[in-house]
Design an enzyme around this catalytic site. Sequence first.
Site, PDB file in Angstrom:
ATOM      1  N   ASP A 184       2.807  34.236 -44.387  1.00  0.00           N
ATOM      2  CA  ASP A 184       3.642  35.435 -43.926  1.00  0.00           C
ATOM      3  C   ASP A 184       2.678  36.681 -43.529  1.00  0.00           C
ATOM      4  O   ASP A 184       2.947  37.877 -43.793  1.00  0.00           O
ATOM      5  CB  ASP A 184       4.365  35.990 -45.099  1.00  0.00           C
ATOM      6  CG  ASP A 184       5.413  35.282 -45.473  1.00  0.00           C
ATOM      7  OD1 ASP A 184       6.034  34.311 -44.851  1.00  0.00           O
ATOM      8  OD2 ASP A 184       5.920  35.138 -47.132  1.00  0.00           O
ATOM      9  N   LYS A 205       2.110  35.390 -38.741  1.00  0.00           N
ATOM     10  CA  LYS A 205       1.710  34.602 -37.672  1.00  0.00           C
ATOM     11  C   LYS A 205       2.583  34.335 -36.424  1.00  0.00           C
ATOM     12  O   LYS A 205       2.421  34.015 -35.363  1.00  0.00           O
ATOM     13  CB  LYS A 205       1.612  33.038 -38.443  1.00  0.00           C
ATOM     14  CG  LYS A 205       0.699  33.116 -39.370  1.00  0.00           C
ATOM     15  CD  LYS A 205       0.712  31.959 -40.162  1.00  0.00           C
ATOM     16  CE  LYS A 205       1.743  31.206 -40.938  1.00  0.00           C
ATOM     17  NZ  LYS A 205       1.973  32.271 -41.964  1.00  0.00           N
ATOM     18  N   GLY A 227       8.951  30.596 -42.461  1.00  0.00           N
ATOM     19  CA  GLY A 227       9.958  31.638 -41.833  1.00  0.00           C
ATOM     20  C   GLY A 227       9.007  32.403 -41.057  1.00  0.00           C
ATOM     21  O   GLY A 227       8.213  33.164 -41.659  1.00  0.00           O
ATOM     22  N   HIS A 228       9.246  32.457 -39.697  1.00  0.00           N
ATOM     23  CA  HIS A 228       8.493  33.188 -38.721  1.00  0.00           C
ATOM     24  C   HIS A 228       9.461  34.173 -37.998  1.00  0.00           C
ATOM     25  O   HIS A 228      10.391  33.836 -37.478  1.00  0.00           O
ATOM     26  CB  HIS A 228       7.667  32.297 -37.926  1.00  0.00           C
ATOM     27  CG  HIS A 228       6.647  31.324 -38.592  1.00  0.00           C
ATOM     28  ND1 HIS A 228       6.460  30.296 -37.719  1.00  0.00           N
ATOM     29  CD2 HIS A 228       6.195  31.368 -39.867  1.00  0.00           C
ATOM     30  CE1 HIS A 228       5.392  29.599 -38.882  1.00  0.00           C
ATOM     31  NE2 HIS A 228       5.296  30.206 -39.771  1.00  0.00           N
ATOM     32  N   GLN A 262       2.320  28.640 -43.334  1.00  0.00           N
ATOM     33  CA  GLN A 262       1.951  28.992 -44.442  1.00  0.00           C
ATOM     34  C   GLN A 262       0.350  29.613 -44.284  1.00  0.00           C
ATOM     35  O   GLN A 262       0.376  30.333 -43.322  1.00  0.00           O
ATOM     36  CB  GLN A 262       1.767  27.703 -45.579  1.00  0.00           C
ATOM     37  CG  GLN A 262       3.126  27.330 -46.020  1.00  0.00           C
ATOM     38  CD  GLN A 262       3.791  26.503 -44.967  1.00  0.00           C
ATOM     39  OE1 GLN A 262       3.267  25.359 -44.537  1.00  0.00           O
ATOM     40  NE2 GLN A 262       5.091  26.511 -44.931  1.00  0.00           N
TER      41      GLN A 262
HETATM   42  P1  GDP Z   1       4.746  34.565 -40.659  1.00  0.00           P
HETATM   43  O1  GDP Z   1       5.179  33.799 -41.708  1.00  0.00           O
HETATM   44  O2  GDP Z   1       3.174  34.704 -40.892  1.00  0.00           O
HETATM   45  O3  GDP Z   1       5.162  34.413 -39.326  1.00  0.00           O
HETATM   46  O4  GDP Z   1       5.204  36.140 -41.239  1.00  0.00           O
HETATM   47  P2  GDP Z   1       6.703  36.440 -41.423  1.00  0.00           P
HETATM   48  O5  GDP Z   1       7.344  36.619 -40.136  1.00  0.00           O
HETATM   49  O6  GDP Z   1       7.308  35.720 -42.489  1.00  0.00           O
HETATM   50  O7  GDP Z   1       6.377  37.992 -42.003  1.00  0.00           O
HETATM   51  C1  GDP Z   1       5.848  38.891 -41.240  1.00  0.00           C
HETATM   52  C2  GDP Z   1       6.692  40.295 -41.148  1.00  0.00           C
HETATM   53  O8  GDP Z   1       6.106  41.373 -40.750  1.00  0.00           O
HETATM   54  C3  GDP Z   1       7.843  39.846 -40.314  1.00  0.00           C
HETATM   55  O9  GDP Z   1       9.092  40.514 -40.518  1.00  0.00           O
HETATM   56  C4  GDP Z   1       7.376  40.525 -38.878  1.00  0.00           C
HETATM   57  O10 GDP Z   1       8.442  40.915 -38.034  1.00  0.00           O
HETATM   58  C5  GDP Z   1       6.656  41.698 -39.701  1.00  0.00           C
HETATM   59  N1  GDP Z   1       5.375  42.216 -38.624  1.00  0.00           N
HETATM   60  C6  GDP Z   1       4.601  41.352 -37.919  1.00  0.00           C
HETATM   61  N2  GDP Z   1       3.385  42.289 -37.857  1.00  0.00           N
HETATM   62  C7  GDP Z   1       3.860  43.512 -38.149  1.00  0.00           C
HETATM   63  C8  GDP Z   1       2.846  44.901 -38.112  1.00  0.00           C
HETATM   64  O11 GDP Z   1       1.930  44.725 -37.344  1.00  0.00           O
HETATM   65  N3  GDP Z   1       3.681  45.793 -38.685  1.00  0.00           N
HETATM   66  C9  GDP Z   1       4.849  45.894 -39.351  1.00  0.00           C
HETATM   67  N4  GDP Z   1       5.183  46.732 -40.135  1.00  0.00           N
HETATM   68  N5  GDP Z   1       5.683  44.431 -39.449  1.00  0.00           N
HETATM   69  C10 GDP Z   1       4.964  43.522 -38.824  1.00  0.00           C
HETATM   70  P1  IMO Z   2       5.116  31.004 -43.589  1.00  0.00           P
HETATM   71  O1  IMO Z   2       4.807  29.859 -42.666  1.00  0.00           O
HETATM   72  C1  IMO Z   2       4.743  32.088 -47.845  1.00  0.00           C
HETATM   73  C2  IMO Z   2       4.882  29.038 -50.893  1.00  0.00           C
HETATM   74  C3  IMO Z   2       6.166  29.135 -51.887  1.00  0.00           C
HETATM   75  C4  IMO Z   2       5.508  28.488 -53.136  1.00  0.00           C
HETATM   76  C5  IMO Z   2       4.770  27.451 -52.687  1.00  0.00           C
HETATM   77  C6  IMO Z   2       5.205  26.032 -52.538  1.00  0.00           C
HETATM   78  O2  IMO Z   2       6.213  31.854 -43.411  1.00  0.00           O
HETATM   79  O3  IMO Z   2       3.812  31.962 -43.904  1.00  0.00           O
HETATM   80  P2  IMO Z   2       6.922  24.852 -51.207  1.00  0.00           P
HETATM   81  O4  IMO Z   2       8.445  24.980 -50.767  1.00  0.00           O
HETATM   82  O5  IMO Z   2       6.162  24.844 -49.720  1.00  0.00           O
HETATM   83  O6  IMO Z   2       6.644  23.619 -51.763  1.00  0.00           O
HETATM   84  O7  IMO Z   2       6.525  26.084 -51.957  1.00  0.00           O
HETATM   85  O8  IMO Z   2       4.389  27.910 -51.019  1.00  0.00           O
HETATM   86  N1  IMO Z   2       5.286  29.064 -49.450  1.00  0.00           N
HETATM   87  C7  IMO Z   2       4.994  30.208 -48.566  1.00  0.00           C
HETATM   88  N2  IMO Z   2       4.894  31.247 -49.019  1.00  0.00           N
HETATM   89  N3  IMO Z   2       4.954  31.963 -46.687  1.00  0.00           N
HETATM   90  C8  IMO Z   2       5.258  30.402 -46.383  1.00  0.00           C
HETATM   91  O9  IMO Z   2       5.575  30.177 -45.031  1.00  0.00           O
HETATM   92  C9  IMO Z   2       5.708  29.543 -47.473  1.00  0.00           C
HETATM   93  N4  IMO Z   2       5.820  28.183 -47.407  1.00  0.00           N
HETATM   94  C10 IMO Z   2       5.699  27.927 -48.713  1.00  0.00           C
HETATM   95  O10 IMO Z   2       6.754  30.424 -51.958  1.00  0.00           O
HETATM   96  O11 IMO Z   2       4.922  29.540 -53.756  1.00  0.00           O
HETATM   97 MG    MG Z   3       6.753  33.761 -43.147  1.00  0.00          MG
END
Ligand code: GDP
Ligand code: IMO
Ligand code: MG
Length: 437
Positions: free
Chosen positions: A8, A11, A35-36, A218
Amino acid sequence: MIGAQWGDEGKGKITDLLSRSADVVVRYQGGVNAGHTVVVRDRTFKLHLIPSGILYPDTECIIGSGTVIDPQVLLDEIDQLDKLGIATGNLFISQTAHVTMPYHRLIDSASEDKRGDRKIGTTKRGIGPTYADKSERTGIRMIDLMDADNLRDQLHWAVSYKNAILEKLYGLPPLEPAGIIEQYLGYAERLRPHVVDSSLKINEAVRRRQNVLFEGAQGTLLDLDHGTYPYVTSSNPIAGGACIGAGVGPTIIDRVIGVAKAYTTRVGEGPFPTELHGEVGQLLGDRGAEFGTTTGRRRRCGWFDGVIGRYAVRINGLDCLAITKLDVLDELPEIKVCVAYELDGEACREFPSSARQFAKCQPVYKTLPGWQQSTADCRSLNDLPSQALDYLKFLAELMEIPIAIVSLGASRDQTIVVEDPIHGPKRALLNDNGAPV
Ligand code: GDP
Ligand code: IMO
Ligand code: MG
């Protein structure tokens, strides 16, 4: 491009940004646990399996052989994009990726319940059990799904084998193979046009000298081999995983970009030395909207951890960093960065492999002044308050690598590209005046 923390890191946003310069984007591991979120103008896209490059019509997106595919979720994602007018004709799926089955999801949930205090806090999407079957050599691959007779034969056997586990170990009712076979044959028909020999396709693009972006899901500390085992996922998100999961040799990778938040978050169980339980943790969670994209769980929040940061540089061979969510720190009067741990009364500068030892690590902090003003509209390093720039310099010095991108909000334009990480000089790093950061 890889996540340098526990996932999270943002990415999705950075992949979307880098996809402008990419001809092909490849997701190489993980499944629908990821989840992106990508925000483009007033539209928000939530992707689990499809690479975030899909938002560019000319970019080919490939879901590689190291991933695990839940066909229902993938089809929902394709439908969601179709509805929004985003074409998915350029989406390709590896024929050797493994398929998540209903019994994988049931076993993921049931085994978490059985573990009690030892639970991992998984996403319950069947990821671990799908990879376990791959290693056990009982898995079903996309290529099996494409062949109806083969699928029937394999699934009859697999379901009877899993039913024994569901009934005897977990006390759950058995599954009916016929229904699952019909359901998955339906998925196969819809997915067939997308299924390819992905390694061949990627290597052909490389031979044409096209830009290929490998997108990790991840993060480094969730890596099965190098993360905070057992509190990890079941694949290899680190840079080395790109070769295995995409089917390319290490010699074709030119550079590796790590994405890290300006602080740290983690979802699920497991040690987290810089976790903040009080007001500041709450503030980071609220300002950063730190809720899981996949499960909606509140993410645990803490200060930036330089020990795991340096570890991520080492394990991934990072060339540069993208620092995201700097804006989330805007209100804080002071900001802490963990520069080392104290473990049993001794200084510890390297990430300990044992989860028990890691759980005992106490962070040693350096405190830096906050800037207490909005950075959301800054578009160059010169626009940043001096304390924010000093904070970034401190992180770059601590990690001993350049910062190439700074993100200050979820939208595409809320970004400072300090140095083009794809075309720029390799270890360059520079502020707007050309001085090293
Ligand atoms: P990922 O799994 O690495 O793709 O990250 P996620 O999408 O799960 O979580 C990142 C969250 O932060 C998302 O809701 C993005 O829209 C948000 N986000 C990304 N970059 C920034 C930033 O620079 N500032 C803020 N406030 N939010 C951001
Ligand atoms: P993105 O790509 C954050 C965590 C789960 C749990 C552990 C194992 O959005 O960064 P799993 O279901 O993979 O067997 O769970 O890994 N986890 C993540 N945490 N971002 C993710 O993906 C994750 N995918 C799995 O919360 O701790
Ligand atoms: Mg994510």
